[in-house]
Design an enzyme around this catalytic site. Structure first.
Site, mmCIF file in Angstrom:
data_model
loop_
_atom_site.group_PDB
_atom_site.id
_atom_site.type_symbol
_atom_site.label_atom_id
_atom_site.label_comp_id
_atom_site.label_asym_id
_atom_site.label_seq_id
_atom_site.Cartn_x
_atom_site.Cartn_y
_atom_site.Cartn_z
ATOM 1 N N HIS A 1 -16.404 -25.397 -4.871
ATOM 2 C CA HIS A 1 -15.608 -25.372 -3.654
ATOM 3 C C HIS A 1 -14.196 -25.848 -3.972
ATOM 4 C CE1 HIS A 1 -17.782 -29.334 -3.585
ATOM 5 N NE2 HIS A 1 -16.523 -29.686 -3.704
HETATM 6 C C1 T46 Z 1 -16.348 -32.573 -4.896
HETATM 7 C C2 T46 Z 1 -17.352 -32.827 -5.960
HETATM 8 C C3 T46 Z 1 -16.721 -33.423 -7.177
HETATM 9 C C4 T46 Z 1 -21.250 -36.661 2.629
HETATM 10 O O1 T46 Z 1 -21.918 -36.792 3.665
HETATM 11 N N1 T46 Z 1 -20.194 -37.485 2.390
HETATM 12 C C5 T46 Z 1 -19.431 -37.383 1.277
HETATM 13 O O2 T46 Z 1 -18.472 -38.171 1.117
HETATM 14 C C6 T46 Z 1 -19.746 -36.367 0.309
HETATM 15 C C7 T46 Z 1 -18.912 -36.205 -0.949
HETATM 16 C C8 T46 Z 1 -20.816 -35.555 0.564
HETATM 17 N N2 T46 Z 1 -21.556 -35.705 1.696
HETATM 18 C C9 T46 Z 1 -22.730 -34.834 1.904
HETATM 19 C C10 T46 Z 1 -22.395 -33.370 2.175
HETATM 20 C C11 T46 Z 1 -23.592 -32.651 1.600
HETATM 21 O O3 T46 Z 1 -24.609 -32.580 2.579
HETATM 22 O O4 T46 Z 1 -23.498 -34.852 0.722
HETATM 23 C C12 T46 Z 1 -24.080 -33.580 0.494
HETATM 24 C C13 T46 Z 1 -23.716 -33.079 -0.907
HETATM 25 O O5 T46 Z 1 -22.307 -32.778 -0.949
HETATM 26 P P1 T46 Z 1 -21.728 -31.542 -1.817
HETATM 27 O O6 T46 Z 1 -22.701 -30.417 -1.777
HETATM 28 O O7 T46 Z 1 -20.342 -31.277 -1.354
HETATM 29 O O8 T46 Z 1 -21.726 -32.183 -3.291
HETATM 30 P P2 T46 Z 1 -20.996 -31.625 -4.587
HETATM 31 O O9 T46 Z 1 -21.490 -32.407 -5.750
HETATM 32 O O10 T46 Z 1 -21.101 -30.146 -4.683
HETATM 33 O O11 T46 Z 1 -19.446 -31.969 -4.350
HETATM 34 C C14 T46 Z 1 -19.004 -33.306 -4.302
HETATM 35 C C15 T46 Z 1 -17.942 -33.463 -3.202
HETATM 36 O O12 T46 Z 1 -18.489 -33.060 -1.937
HETATM 37 C C16 T46 Z 1 -16.749 -32.615 -3.474
HETATM 38 O O13 T46 Z 1 -15.690 -33.043 -2.641
HETATM 39 O O14 T46 Z 1 -15.231 -32.200 -5.184
HETATM 40 O O15 T46 Z 1 -18.431 -33.667 -5.545
#
Ligand code: T46
Length: 143
Positions: free
Chosen positions: A61
């Site tokens: 993303h």
């Molecule tokens: C990024 C990479 C490096 C939250 O509720 N609060 C938060 O602060 C974050 C970061 C995530 N979440 C929830 C949203 C999703 O339901 O945690 C779940 C997993 O998040 P995501 O699928 O976005 O995780 P990654 O590892 O793909 O991405 C994360 C960060 O979201 C993103 O900003 O750049 O780590």
């Protein structure tokens, strides 16, 4: 193109490794990330990812506004970033090296070594509206 009145701008050349000050000690090393200590933004949030399967793909993303410093606090992994034209892959393996990812760049993380911990310092509070999670949409927003 805008979201909440913020334009999407991306330049891969803004992405870089920032060295964090390290205090070495035979009893263990200590690394500091402190606002105004040569950091490109003020830290608003910290999150970390652990228990990561070695074949996992994370990220995938871009953000409209959020800037990040991504650190391999343990282990090693690759962060592939692109501005829609040029891609670069950074291998993070030192806790003292933070990858600065400005707003507007697409990022994907993969090739995790076992027991890796991905620590992220963020410029914003969590806001799902700040995410662009579809790559085709990302490319069209850059036009
Ligand atoms: C990024 C990479 C490096 C939250 O509720 N609060 C938060 O602060 C974050 C970061 C995530 N979440 C929830 C949203 C999703 O339901 O945690 C779940 C997993 O998040 P995501 O699928 O976005 O995780 P990654 O590892 O793909 O991405 C994360 C960060 O979201 C993103 O900003 O750049 O780590």
């Amino acid at each position: 193109m805008t979201n909440n009145n913020h334009s999407l701008r991306a330049d891969i050349n803004d992405c870089r490794i920032i060295k964090l000050p390290t205090h070495c000690d035979p009893a263990g090393n200590l690394i500091v990330a402190q606002n105004s200590n040569n950091l490109p933004f003020a830290i608003e949030r910290v999150f970390y990812i652990y228990d990561i399967p070695t074949d996992a793909h994370r990220g995938g993303h871009a953000h409209y506004r959020e800037q990040q410093l991504i650190v391999a606090a343990a282990g090693c992994f690759d962060v592939e970033v692109t501005d829609g034209t040029t891609s670069r892959t950074f291998t993070l393996r030192r806790p003292s090296e933070a990858l600065y990812v400005p707003a507007g760049l697409w990022r994907a993380m993969k090739n995790f070594a076992g027991a890796s911990v991905c620590l992220t310092l963020s410029s914003t509070h969590y806001d799902e509206n700040d995410y662009i999670r579809n790559f085709d949409q990302y490319l069209s927003l850059l036009k």
